[in-house]
Design a protein around this motif. Structure first.
Motif, PDB file in Angstrom:
ATOM      1  N   LYS A   8      21.376  14.077 -23.812  1.00 36.74           N
ATOM      2  CA  LYS A   8      21.056  14.118 -25.244  1.00 36.74           C
ATOM      3  C   LYS A   8      19.603  13.756 -25.490  1.00 36.74           C
ATOM      4  O   LYS A   8      18.917  14.405 -26.276  1.00 36.74           O
ATOM      5  CB  LYS A   8      21.946  13.142 -26.017  1.00 36.74           C
ATOM      6  N   ILE A   9      19.142  12.713 -24.817  1.00 38.40           N
ATOM      7  CA  ILE A   9      17.751  12.281 -24.991  1.00 38.40           C
ATOM      8  C   ILE A   9      16.791  13.366 -24.518  1.00 38.40           C
ATOM      9  O   ILE A   9      15.777  13.652 -25.169  1.00 38.40           O
ATOM     10  CB  ILE A   9      17.515  10.952 -24.248  1.00 38.40           C
ATOM     11  N   VAL A  12      16.781  16.191 -27.125  1.00 34.83           N
ATOM     12  CA  VAL A  12      16.006  15.815 -28.313  1.00 34.83           C
ATOM     13  C   VAL A  12      14.519  15.858 -27.999  1.00 34.83           C
ATOM     14  O   VAL A  12      13.715  16.338 -28.802  1.00 34.83           O
ATOM     15  CB  VAL A  12      16.432  14.418 -28.827  1.00 34.83           C
ATOM     16  N   GLY A  13      14.134  15.390 -26.821  1.00 33.80           N
ATOM     17  CA  GLY A  13      12.729  15.420 -26.431  1.00 33.80           C
ATOM     18  C   GLY A  13      12.175  16.836 -26.362  1.00 33.80           C
ATOM     19  O   GLY A  13      11.071  17.108 -26.847  1.00 33.80           O
ATOM     20  N   VAL A  43      16.540   8.453 -31.078  1.00 38.30           N
ATOM     21  CA  VAL A  43      16.787   8.038 -29.703  1.00 38.30           C
ATOM     22  C   VAL A  43      16.906   6.515 -29.621  1.00 38.30           C
ATOM     23  O   VAL A  43      17.752   5.994 -28.884  1.00 38.30           O
ATOM     24  CB  VAL A  43      15.683   8.576 -28.770  1.00 38.30           C
ATOM     25  N   TRP A  46      20.304   5.387 -30.505  1.00 36.65           N
ATOM     26  CA  TRP A  46      21.275   5.636 -29.441  1.00 36.65           C
ATOM     27  C   TRP A  46      21.160   4.591 -28.339  1.00 36.65           C
ATOM     28  O   TRP A  46      22.155   4.198 -27.733  1.00 36.65           O
ATOM     29  CB  TRP A  46      21.067   7.008 -28.815  1.00 36.65           C
TER      30      TRP A  46
END
Length: 64
Positions: A8-9, A12-13, A43, A46
């Motif tokens: 996920k990170i 998103v990045g 982030v 999270w």
């Protein structure tokens, strides 16, 4: 830590990078900055529970 969180990170990045480049090239640097700031906050929300658990674990380890 779950492997899904890492994916996920990374997603998103990548998304924030692409959107930031598109906005910078179209002359909207302020919007690009806000998009990157929003991605950072997302982030961090999270990751924050994992950081808290790490500090609790260290505290328990050293009996502080």
């Amino acid at each position: 830590m779950e492997i899904n969180l890492i994916f996920k990170i990374a997603a998103v990045g990548i998304l924030i990078t692409i959107l930031g480049q598109i906005l910078k090239h179209s002359g909207r640097e302020e919007h690009a900055f806000l998009i990157s700031l929003a991605g950072l906050i997302l982030v961090l929300t999270w990751i924050l529970p994992y950081i808290y658990d790490l500090f609790v674990m260290i505290q328990d380890l050293f009996d502080l």
